[in-house]
Write a protein that holds these residues in place. Structure first.
Motif, PDB file in Angstrom:
ATOM      1  N   LYS A 194       0.830  -1.200   0.000  1.00  0.00           N
ATOM      2  CA  LYS A 194       0.000   0.000   0.000  1.00  0.00           C
ATOM      3  C   LYS A 194       0.870   1.259   0.000  1.00  0.00           C
ATOM      4  CE  LYS A 194      -4.212  -1.653   2.212  1.00  0.00           C
ATOM      5  NZ  LYS A 194      -5.081  -1.528   3.379  1.00  0.00           N
ATOM      6  N   LEU A 203       4.046  10.430  -6.806  1.00  0.00           N
ATOM      7  CA  LEU A 203       5.066  10.815  -7.781  1.00  0.00           C
ATOM      8  C   LEU A 203       4.449  11.066  -9.151  1.00  0.00           C
ATOM      9  CD1 LEU A 203       8.062   8.488  -6.871  1.00  0.00           C
ATOM     10  CD2 LEU A 203       7.938  10.972  -6.665  1.00  0.00           C
ATOM     11  N   SER A 204       3.510  10.236  -9.540  1.00  0.00           N
ATOM     12  CA  SER A 204       2.834  10.421 -10.827  1.00  0.00           C
ATOM     13  C   SER A 204       2.067  11.741 -10.854  1.00  0.00           C
ATOM     14  CB  SER A 204       1.867   9.269 -11.101  1.00  0.00           C
ATOM     15  OG  SER A 204       2.569   8.066 -11.227  1.00  0.00           O
ATOM     16  N   LEU A 206       3.907   1.555  -1.129  1.00  0.00           N
ATOM     17  CA  LEU A 206       4.549   1.653  -2.438  1.00  0.00           C
ATOM     18  C   LEU A 206       3.586   2.209  -3.498  1.00  0.00           C
ATOM     19  CD1 LEU A 206       7.174   1.152  -3.921  1.00  0.00           C
ATOM     20  CD2 LEU A 206       6.444  -1.181  -4.350  1.00  0.00           C
ATOM     21  N   LEU A 207       2.341   1.747  -3.472  1.00  0.00           N
ATOM     22  CA  LEU A 207       1.332   2.255  -4.399  1.00  0.00           C
ATOM     23  C   LEU A 207       1.042   3.733  -4.142  1.00  0.00           C
ATOM     24  CD1 LEU A 207      -1.203  -0.714  -4.611  1.00  0.00           C
ATOM     25  CD2 LEU A 207       0.207   0.202  -6.457  1.00  0.00           C
ATOM     26  N   LEU A 256       3.069   5.939  -2.789  1.00  0.00           N
ATOM     27  CA  LEU A 256       4.234   6.689  -3.218  1.00  0.00           C
ATOM     28  C   LEU A 256       4.258   6.839  -4.745  1.00  0.00           C
ATOM     29  CD1 LEU A 256       6.830   8.092  -2.403  1.00  0.00           C
ATOM     30  CD2 LEU A 256       7.986   5.893  -2.550  1.00  0.00           C
ATOM     31  N   THR A 257       3.931   5.779  -5.462  1.00  0.00           N
ATOM     32  CA  THR A 257       3.874   5.825  -6.927  1.00  0.00           C
ATOM     33  C   THR A 257       2.808   6.800  -7.396  1.00  0.00           C
ATOM     34  OG1 THR A 257       4.590   3.513  -7.035  1.00  0.00           O
ATOM     35  CG2 THR A 257       3.588   4.427  -9.008  1.00  0.00           C
ATOM     36  N   ALA A 258       1.654   6.779  -6.756  1.00  0.00           N
ATOM     37  CA  ALA A 258       0.571   7.690  -7.125  1.00  0.00           C
ATOM     38  C   ALA A 258       0.970   9.145  -6.881  1.00  0.00           C
ATOM     39  CB  ALA A 258      -0.692   7.349  -6.341  1.00  0.00           C
TER      40      ALA A 258
END
Length: 133
Positions: A6, A15-16, A8-9, A11-13
């Motif tokens: 969760k 950054l995007s 990691l997801l 953090l990816t969201a």
């Protein structure tokens, strides 16, 4: 393992979202402003070039201020000027001026606010301030 996924997801969201925000398309105003500066600079370079045709000296002045309503007439006059059709650089400059005019009257018509209608101000460009050392 699930909390790490969760995180990691998330953090990816984030950054995007940050990358998308910095890659926003230019506004109508910013496009018009940058194109007017580009045209003004190209005209200055054309005027100072020693390799071009003498007809360049007869071209109407092309100092642009997109906050001045007279810029529309200035662009129309420049594009319609009959001289220098044989000079490639002048034709390219006229094409840029035509594009700016189209953007101003079509795409950005409702987004722009003209602060003045002083046509004489477009004849005599304001010199940048002199920096003292």
């Amino acid at each position: 393992k699930l909390p790490t996924m969760k995180m990691l997801l998330l953090l990816t969201a984030l950054l995007s979202a940050a990358l998308l925000a910095s890659a926003a398309p230019p506004t109508c105003y910013s496009r018009v402003l940058s194109l007017s500066k580009e045209i003004t600079e190209s005209f200055k370079e054309l005027q100072t070039s020693k390799t071009l045709d003498s007809c360049v000296e007869t071209l109407p002045r092309l100092y642009l201020d997109i906050h001045n309503y007279c810029v529309l007439a200035k662009l129309r006059d420049f594009v319609a000027y009959p001289g220098c059709d044989r000079v490639v650089e002048v034709n390219e400059l006229k094409e840029k001026a035509r594009s700016l005019y189209t953007i101003l009257i079509s795409y950005c018509r409702r987004d722009l606010v003209f602060l003045t209608d002083d046509c004489n101000a477009l004849e005599i460009p304001i010199s940048p301030p002199i920096e003292h050392s």
